[in-house]
Design a protein around this motif. Structure first.
Motif, PDB file in Angstrom:
ATOM      1  N   LEU A 193     -99.555  68.429 -14.011  1.00 59.23           N
ATOM      2  CA  LEU A 193     -99.770  67.952 -12.697  1.00 59.23           C
ATOM      3  C   LEU A 193    -100.918  69.140 -12.289  1.00 59.23           C
ATOM      4  N   THR A 194    -101.805  68.446 -11.563  1.00 61.10           N
ATOM      5  CA  THR A 194    -102.982  69.304 -11.076  1.00 61.10           C
ATOM      6  C   THR A 194    -103.094  69.433  -9.834  1.00 61.10           C
ATOM      7  N   GLY A 195    -103.528  70.318  -8.903  1.00 62.10           N
ATOM      8  CA  GLY A 195    -103.854  70.263  -7.507  1.00 62.10           C
ATOM      9  C   GLY A 195    -105.305  70.775  -7.217  1.00 62.10           C
ATOM     10  N   LYS A 196    -105.931  70.148  -6.422  1.00 62.19           N
ATOM     11  CA  LYS A 196    -106.945  70.539  -6.004  1.00 62.19           C
ATOM     12  C   LYS A 196    -107.411  70.045  -4.423  1.00 62.19           C
ATOM     13  N   ARG A 197    -108.527  70.616  -3.943  1.00 62.36           N
ATOM     14  CA  ARG A 197    -108.851  70.248  -2.617  1.00 62.36           C
ATOM     15  C   ARG A 197    -110.393  69.673  -2.586  1.00 62.36           C
ATOM     16  N   GLU A 198    -110.407  68.257  -2.112  1.00 65.28           N
ATOM     17  CA  GLU A 198    -111.776  67.782  -2.009  1.00 65.28           C
ATOM     18  C   GLU A 198    -112.731  68.464  -1.339  1.00 65.28           C
ATOM     19  N   LYS A 199    -114.136  68.002  -1.452  1.00 65.38           N
ATOM     20  CA  LYS A 199    -114.988  68.698  -0.457  1.00 65.38           C
ATOM     21  C   LYS A 199    -114.712  68.517   0.798  1.00 65.38           C
ATOM     22  N   GLY A 231     -91.217  78.166   2.941  1.00 62.33           N
ATOM     23  CA  GLY A 231     -90.148  77.113   2.725  1.00 62.33           C
ATOM     24  C   GLY A 231     -90.258  75.810   3.243  1.00 62.33           C
ATOM     25  N   LEU A 232     -91.585  75.395   3.415  1.00 62.53           N
ATOM     26  CA  LEU A 232     -91.750  73.871   3.587  1.00 62.53           C
ATOM     27  C   LEU A 232     -91.407  73.116   2.557  1.00 62.53           C
ATOM     28  N   SER A 233     -91.128  71.748   2.789  1.00 63.94           N
ATOM     29  CA  SER A 233     -91.293  70.686   1.965  1.00 63.94           C
ATOM     30  C   SER A 233     -91.963  69.554   2.284  1.00 63.94           C
ATOM     31  N   ALA A 234     -92.562  68.542   1.682  1.00 63.09           N
ATOM     32  CA  ALA A 234     -93.074  67.328   2.015  1.00 63.09           C
ATOM     33  C   ALA A 234     -92.798  66.461   1.019  1.00 63.09           C
ATOM     34  N   GLY A 235     -92.790  65.040   1.667  1.00 60.93           N
ATOM     35  CA  GLY A 235     -92.381  63.915   0.762  1.00 60.93           C
ATOM     36  C   GLY A 235     -90.904  63.287   0.964  1.00 60.93           C
ATOM     37  N   PRO A 236     -90.722  62.261   0.240  1.00 58.31           N
ATOM     38  CA  PRO A 236     -91.365  61.791  -0.775  1.00 58.31           C
ATOM     39  C   PRO A 236     -92.617  60.712  -0.347  1.00 58.31           C
ATOM     40  N   ASP A 262    -102.365  75.260   1.198  1.00 59.32           N
ATOM     41  CA  ASP A 262    -102.672  75.393  -0.109  1.00 59.32           C
ATOM     42  C   ASP A 262    -101.440  75.496  -1.041  1.00 59.32           C
ATOM     43  N   GLY A 263    -100.521  76.420  -0.458  1.00 58.10           N
ATOM     44  CA  GLY A 263     -99.529  76.394  -1.638  1.00 58.10           C
ATOM     45  C   GLY A 263     -99.284  77.799  -1.930  1.00 58.10           C
ATOM     46  N   PRO A 264     -98.649  78.195  -3.032  1.00 57.35           N
ATOM     47  CA  PRO A 264     -98.319  77.387  -3.931  1.00 57.35           C
ATOM     48  C   PRO A 264     -97.099  76.295  -3.622  1.00 57.35           C
ATOM     49  N   TRP A 265     -96.934  75.291  -4.220  1.00 56.67           N
ATOM     50  CA  TRP A 265     -95.796  74.260  -4.188  1.00 56.67           C
ATOM     51  C   TRP A 265     -94.943  74.111  -5.591  1.00 56.67           C
ATOM     52  N   THR A 281     -92.753  67.804 -13.591  1.00 54.88           N
ATOM     53  CA  THR A 281     -92.951  69.105 -12.563  1.00 54.88           C
ATOM     54  C   THR A 281     -93.782  70.038 -12.874  1.00 54.88           C
ATOM     55  N   GLY A 282     -94.014  70.838 -11.840  1.00 49.74           N
ATOM     56  CA  GLY A 282     -94.946  71.989 -11.979  1.00 49.74           C
ATOM     57  C   GLY A 282     -95.162  72.668 -10.700  1.00 49.74           C
ATOM     58  N   ARG A 283     -95.732  73.995 -10.794  1.00 48.46           N
ATOM     59  CA  ARG A 283     -96.191  74.697  -9.698  1.00 48.46           C
ATOM     60  C   ARG A 283     -97.602  74.279  -9.288  1.00 48.46           C
ATOM     61  N   VAL A 284     -98.153  73.828  -8.258  1.00 51.44           N
ATOM     62  CA  VAL A 284     -99.374  73.408  -7.952  1.00 51.44           C
ATOM     63  C   VAL A 284     -99.924  74.178  -6.779  1.00 51.44           C
ATOM     64  N   SER A 285    -101.135  74.125  -6.580  1.00 49.99           N
ATOM     65  CA  SER A 285    -101.736  74.929  -5.589  1.00 49.99           C
ATOM     66  C   SER A 285    -102.994  73.819  -4.997  1.00 49.99           C
ATOM     67  N   PHE A 286    -103.522  73.714  -3.615  1.00 49.85           N
ATOM     68  CA  PHE A 286    -104.573  72.947  -3.275  1.00 49.85           C
ATOM     69  C   PHE A 286    -105.721  73.875  -2.652  1.00 49.85           C
ATOM     70  N   GLY A 287    -106.057  74.816  -3.377  1.00 48.86           N
ATOM     71  CA  GLY A 287    -107.203  75.386  -3.322  1.00 48.86           C
ATOM     72  C   GLY A 287    -108.694  75.125  -3.508  1.00 48.86           C
ATOM     73  N   PRO A 288    -109.445  75.561  -3.482  1.00 50.61           N
ATOM     74  CA  PRO A 288    -110.895  75.244  -3.628  1.00 50.61           C
ATOM     75  C   PRO A 288    -111.355  74.802  -5.099  1.00 50.61           C
ATOM     76  N   VAL A 289    -110.615  75.581  -6.141  1.00 52.88           N
ATOM     77  CA  VAL A 289    -110.693  75.287  -7.513  1.00 52.88           C
ATOM     78  C   VAL A 289    -109.556  74.592  -7.966  1.00 52.88           C
ATOM     79  N   PRO A 290    -109.593  73.459  -8.808  1.00 55.70           N
ATOM     80  CA  PRO A 290    -108.326  72.654  -9.435  1.00 55.70           C
ATOM     81  C   PRO A 290    -107.519  73.836 -10.080  1.00 55.70           C
ATOM     82  N   VAL A 291    -106.271  73.760  -9.969  1.00 53.33           N
ATOM     83  CA  VAL A 291    -105.544  74.573 -10.615  1.00 53.33           C
ATOM     84  C   VAL A 291    -104.207  73.748 -11.284  1.00 53.33           C
ATOM     85  N   ALA A 292    -104.160  73.987 -12.670  1.00 55.35           N
ATOM     86  CA  ALA A 292    -103.163  73.051 -13.412  1.00 55.35           C
ATOM     87  C   ALA A 292    -101.681  73.516 -13.085  1.00 55.35           C
TER      88      ALA A 292
END
Length: 336
Positions: A193-199, A231-236, A262-265, A281-292
């Motif tokens: 799983l990879t997280g990123k933030r679009e422009k 301690g936030l959660s989101a979804g499903p 941004d996270g991490p989540w 499953t995995g740890r992801v962040s939604f920063g400006p640079v894609p993070v796997a």
């Protein structure tokens, strides 16, 4: 990776559920084309051994030996306000890198030539619905392999003397596997799983999914985020991945609310095609640079539970997070 067990051939009673010629057009779902409100169609039967397979309650999904004949019932409804003639017929379809695609008009392929309908011409009053029996007869000399078609219900718009007439049709997909013995296994793998933030600020989670089985898949599921900031959660959050061809790969893309931190989540992606289910499953962040993600786990036999929700839940959680931050800032500091 675990594979689905072989299933017996389905030349057996059904239970009530709880082409290669010509240009192709994408068909993301067996839904109306053109004036969508004019006609409706739905499957009434599923094989006994697929009573727990939700996909088989929506589409004709089966595995048959050569020389086998099966019957399935469909319901056709005139959803317009006028009395209309309705044509019922089978036509070619295929599964490609674009997903499930259907051929134009009444283009035939091998599978559609094996399909007959008990009532090819209907005359329905407004709101009237009627059952039609669909018969699939597999020749004894049929070669092993998976084939695709659609059973269509079609209405033509009123003839107003113009050159072009609107035609609306709704269809039920057919996924038919042919061969001796049990059904070929279905399976797929979910990559990291990879997280990123679009422009524009939209956080997006992506994952590559590969079909490792011997049947086409229709993938859907949900995404959950936990262990976020404060301690936030989101979804499903509902995920629709579409149809995946044999040996095919696709990138699942889940867009979330721009105000998500941004996270991490801790992310968990559940996908299923009928009773074939996998999780990653995995740890992801939604920063400006894609993070796997740091880890990815593929679990067979995972059952999707709980309702599907939109990312509106993320907005509520973000508001709670922001409120907590204000409370911490205003809290007086005790004197030493």
């Amino acid at each position: 990776m675990a594979q689905a067990p072989d299933l017996p051939d389905t030349d057996q009673p059904a239970v009530k559920p709880p082409g290669r010629d010509g240009p192709r057009e994408p068909s993301p779902s067996p839904s109306p084309v053109g004036p969508a409100s004019a006609v409706g169609i739905r499957l009434l039967d599923a094989p006994v051994n697929r009573r727990d397979d939700t996909r088989a309650h929506r589409y004709v999904v089966d595995h048959l030996r050569p020389g086998t004949t099966i019957e399935r019932r469909i319901m056709v409804k005139n959803q317009s306000e006028d009395r209309r003639p309705v044509a019922v017929y089978a036509a070619a379809a295929d599964v490609t890198g674009e997903g499930f695609v259907f051929a134009p008009g009444r283009t035939e392929n091998e599978l559609s030539s094996w399909i007959t309908v008990s009532r090819p011409e209907l005359d329905l009053e407004p709101g009237e619905e009627t059952e039609v029996l669909v018969t699939i007869e597999v020749p004894r000399a049929a070669e092993a392999g998976e084939r695709y078609a659609v059973v269509w219900a079609e209405v033509a718009g009123a003839d107003d003397g113009q050159t072009v007439r609107n035609v609306g049709r709704a269809g039920v997909r057919v996924y038919l596997s042919v061969g001796p013995g049990g059904e070929p296994p279905s399976g797929f793998e979910i990559g990291p799983l990879t997280g990123k933030r679009e422009k524009d600020g939209t956080p997006v989670l992506t994952a590559e999914v590969r079909n490792t089985g011997r049947r086409a898949l229709d993938l859907a599921g949900d995404l959950r985020l936990t262990e976020g900031p404060g301690g936030l959660s989101a979804g499903p959050v509902k995920v629709e991945a579409g149809t995946l061809a044999l040996d095919g790969t696709t990138t699942v893309r889940v867009a979330l609310d721009r105000r998500l931190p941004d996270g991490p989540w801790a992310a968990k992606l559940d996908l299923a095609s009928g009773w074939t289910k996998r999780s990653a499953t995995g740890r992801v962040s939604f920063g400006p640079v894609p993070v796997a993600a740091t880890t990815a786990v593929d679990r067979s036999g995972q059952v999707l539970t709980g309702g599907l929700a939109t990312s509106g839940l993320v907005l509520v959680l973000f508001a709670v997070y922001a409120y907590r931050r204000r409370i911490r800032v205003r809290q007086p500091v005790a004197a030493a």
